[in-house]
Enzyme design. Sequence first.
Site, mmCIF file in Angstrom:
data_model
loop_
_atom_site.group_PDB
_atom_site.id
_atom_site.type_symbol
_atom_site.label_atom_id
_atom_site.label_comp_id
_atom_site.label_asym_id
_atom_site.label_seq_id
_atom_site.Cartn_x
_atom_site.Cartn_y
_atom_site.Cartn_z
ATOM 1 N N HIS A 195 34.500 -46.707 14.831
ATOM 2 C CA HIS A 195 35.457 -46.493 13.751
ATOM 3 C C HIS A 195 34.927 -45.416 12.816
ATOM 4 O O HIS A 195 33.719 -45.279 12.632
ATOM 5 C CB HIS A 195 35.684 -47.788 12.959
ATOM 6 C CG HIS A 195 36.474 -48.806 13.712
ATOM 7 N ND1 HIS A 195 37.288 -49.717 13.085
ATOM 8 C CD2 HIS A 195 36.594 -49.065 15.026
ATOM 9 C CE1 HIS A 195 37.864 -50.489 13.988
ATOM 10 N NE2 HIS A 195 37.445 -50.117 15.178
ATOM 11 N N GLU A 200 29.206 -56.607 10.734
ATOM 12 C CA GLU A 200 28.706 -56.767 12.093
ATOM 13 C C GLU A 200 27.224 -56.432 12.256
ATOM 14 O O GLU A 200 26.817 -55.866 13.259
ATOM 15 C CB GLU A 200 29.561 -55.962 13.076
ATOM 16 C CG GLU A 200 30.954 -56.528 13.212
ATOM 17 C CD GLU A 200 31.631 -56.158 14.515
ATOM 18 O OE1 GLU A 200 30.944 -56.098 15.547
ATOM 19 O OE2 GLU A 200 32.834 -55.937 14.478
#
Length: 436
Positions: A285, A63
């Site tokens: 995360h 990402e």
Amino acid sequence: MCLCWAFRSDTEQSGCQWAVSSLGVAHVADRGIRYLSKLCSKRYKCISQKLSEVSHDVALLEEVWSEKDYMKLKEKLASYYPHSHYFRSGVIGSGLCVFSKHPIIDTLLYQYSLNGYPFMLHHGDWFGGKSVGLVVLNLSGIIVNAYVTHLHAEYSREKDAYHPHRILQAWELGQFVRHTSQVADIVLLGGDLNMHPDDLGNRLLRSLTGLRDSFIEADSYEGPEGGCTSIPQNSFTSKHEFNSFPQGIRIDYILFKGSDKYSINCRALQTTQATDGREFPISDHEAVSATLQVQHGTTQRLLGGAEIGAIDVLNEARTELRVGLHVATGHQRGAGRLFGLSIALVLLSVAIALCGITSKALSFVFGAETLAEEGLPIVVLCLLGLGASLSALLAIAAYVLFTTEIKALRGAEDEMRRQTHTLQHALIHDKGRAMI
């Protein structure tokens, strides 16, 4: 969210040990997009600092949507990771990139056939071009295939409209790993699979490839209970995700397997917990770190029981694809009906306009009064025709989109059926040999 999966190697008498770690950078809801993600620049600074502090062999990131951010990372990490590669796909890119201390022998990118819908703008997965990236490395004569990927997000556990897409992505990921890793000594896969450990897609991937889960295989573990990589203590997470899972969820993985030359085992696994003393988390995360030990040896072949399990998983996956196929077919038919209705409205508006023009022409020729002036104004008819025309164009686009989805789901289901037959024949053959 941006994940970094990194590998560190050390030589020992008993073999070669690699540490595989993952570091989160950007919030998944923000997608790591410039000017939109919270503290995006600061988190990229943290990831570059973290990677430079620890001696890794290769780092794989997720990402990194902006190529400018990739170039900044490349500049800051050049002295530590002289080799790098950025995978490009989709509208805004795959978000995948690689930094390595060792020369990258080869690279390959595969973009998944299905990845959500373009009209779901608030989700945005379709624009990301979700893919799997492969880098082939030569670490002291050991050929390593390292894969990094990011599958479609799960926005609702109860009503998951994207479940068939994620199953298809897991199937294509497994097929890609199987067919590109046949000459590799070691296979490593790191990524946000957006699937719980026992989800169908996860079981499908592992049964196809023989990849092993570092959390399950680790001799020792340190971190949140259950190896959770998304926890409520993290300020960047969406708290509604934990209504059914108050302790958190595990959707980020480090998977691995050996070959007929080398065996591989996970000695230790570590997962961070929220900020870990920092002012803010560098991702929604948690970071994962695994120590893998590689030795000369042969990886044991799948036994009959594993083949039976793979057949059961394939049949279950085919059933799920058929459900998705049924839904997509309904959407396709709906788009066809919308197109027909739109064309009917266009023709109706044209017919009414022509009748009005004809009536006015007759009135002008014969000097008679007509009721044409009491009809719909020509401007209204034009707007009606324009709206119907736009609706027809959208219906065509939707029909093409759902037709593509149907073809992809049918193709994957056919491939799974063929693989099921192959495994069944192999199982029968193995039983026959065992009886001799």
